[in-house]
Design an enzyme around this catalytic site. Structure first.
Site, PDB file in Angstrom:
ATOM      1  N   SER A  91       0.829  -1.196   0.000  1.00 53.06           N
ATOM      2  CA  SER A  91       0.000   0.000   0.000  1.00 53.06           C
ATOM      3  C   SER A  91       0.874   1.260   0.000  1.00 53.06           C
ATOM      4  CB  SER A  91      -0.950  -0.048   1.201  1.00 53.06           C
ATOM      5  OG  SER A  91      -1.995   0.870   1.060  1.00 53.06           O
TER       6      SER A  91
ATOM      7  N   ASP B  36      -5.858  -4.002  -1.983  1.00 53.86           N
ATOM      8  CA  ASP B  36      -4.854  -3.634  -0.981  1.00 53.86           C
ATOM      9  C   ASP B  36      -4.160  -4.854  -0.356  1.00 53.86           C
ATOM     10  OD1 ASP B  36      -3.478  -2.560   1.240  1.00 53.86           O
ATOM     11  OD2 ASP B  36      -4.971  -0.980   1.472  1.00 53.86           O
TER      12      ASP B  36
END
Length: 262
Positions: free
Chosen positions: A38, A150
Site C-alpha cells: 500500500s 490492498d
C-alpha cells in the site's frame, strides 16, 4: 552484509517511511532490498527508483497525490484509483518493477482467489495501484484477468520476502496506537478498530526484524489527512535518529556499510 527494509501500509501515514529512509541515508545506511504494501509500496518505489525521500515528500505535497485516491463523498460507484497513472508515469517512466535501481517486492491481495501475492517483476504502476486499492472505496485493479486489492488486507507488514535475501532487516511501521480511556465518536471507533486489525500480528512480525522503527501514536492520524504530511515525515525522521543513536546493532551496521545491488 545485505540490508533490507520493510514498509507497512497506512495511507498518508506512509509518508513516515520517507522520513525513516532519509534518516538512514544521512547515517550512511543503504538498502539492498525493499518490501512494502500500500503506502509502503509507493514510498519504497520512490526510493528504489533513486528519488531522494525528501523529494518524495515534496512530490506528495506538490501534486497532492492523495487527492487522486481519497474517497469522494456522494459517489454512486467505486472510485477508480487508476487516475493516478499519468502522475506516476512522470516518476516511473520505465514502469517495470525489475527496472528499479533496488529490488522491490510489492504485496497485493488477489481478490479473485483470496490469496496474498508478492510481485517483484512486471508493471510497476499497476502493481502499486493494486497494493493501495482499499476495497469498498476503490475499484479492484485487474492484472492478468484477476482482481487485486490492498495488500494490507492479508499482510500489512510484508517482511517475509526479505528473509531469504537479507542479513539484516529494518522494519518501518506507521500505525502505532497509544492507549486511550474513551472514544468520543463512531469515526474514531471504526478507525481504531481497523488499525488494531492490521496491527494484530505486529508483535510476531517485529521479531523477524533486527530493528523496528515505529513512531508513537502515528496510528491516530487520519488515513487521508494530507495536512499532516510534513509533520508525519519529521516525526518519523526524528524517531529514526533517536533509534540510530541508541541501538547498538545500527551503530555496528554504520561501521560496516551494507552491500547495495547495482
Amino acid at each position: 552484509m545485505k540490508v533490507g527494509i520493510v514498509l507497512s501500509g497506512g495511507g498518508i501515514r506512509g509518508i513516515a517511511h520517507l522520513g525513516v529512509l532519509k534518516a538512514f541515508i544521512n547515517a550512511g545506511i543503504k538498502f539492498s532490498h525493499i518490501s512494502g504494501t500500500s503506502a509502503g509500496a509507493i514510498a519504497g518505489a520512490f526510493y528504489a527508483a533513486g528519488i531522494d525521500p525528501e523529494e518524495g515528500l515534496n512530490i506528495f505535497i506538490k501534486t497532492r497525490l492523495l487527492r487522486f485516491i481519497r474517497p469522494a463523498v456522494g459517489s454512486l460507484g467505486l472510485i477508480n484509483i487508476e487516475h493516478t497513472s499519468d502522475l506516476l508515469k512522470e516518476y516511473f517512466p520505465e514502469d517495470r518493477i525489475e527496472s528499479l535501481k533496488i529490488p522491490l517486492t510489492i504485496a497485493a491481495t488477489n481478490f479473485s482467489e483470496g490469496r496474498l501475492v508478492y510481485f517483484n517483476r512486471g508493471p510497476l504502476i499497476r502493481t502499486i495501484q493494486a497494493s493501495s486499492c482499499i476495497p469498498g472505496i476503490f475499484k479492484p485493479i485487474m492484472i492478468n484477468e484477476q482482481m487485486y486489492v490492498d495488500g494490507g488486507i492479508l499482510n500489512n507488514f510484508p517482511v517475509e520476502p526479505l528473509m531469504a535475501d537479507c542479513d539484516f532487516i529494518i522494519g518501518s511501521s506507521c500505525n502505532h496506537l497509544k492507549s486511550v480511556d474513551k472514544i468520543t465518536n463512531i469515526t474514531s471507533l471504526m478507525t481504531r478498530a481497523s488499525i488494531m486489525s492490521i496491527n494484530k500480528d505486529m508483535e510476531q512480525k517485529a521479531m523477524l526484524c533486527n530493528v523496528l522503527i515505529e513512531p508513537k501514536g502515528m496510528g491516530e492520524i487520519n488515513t487521508f489527512d494530507m495536512k499532516k504530511a510534513e509533520t508525519i515525515y519529521w516525526l518519523a525522521y526524528e524517531e529514526t535518529l533517536k533509534t540510530i543513536k541508541t541501538n547498538e546493532s545500527l551503530k555496528e551496521l554504520i561501521k560496516k556499510p551494507p552491500k547495495r545491488l547495482n
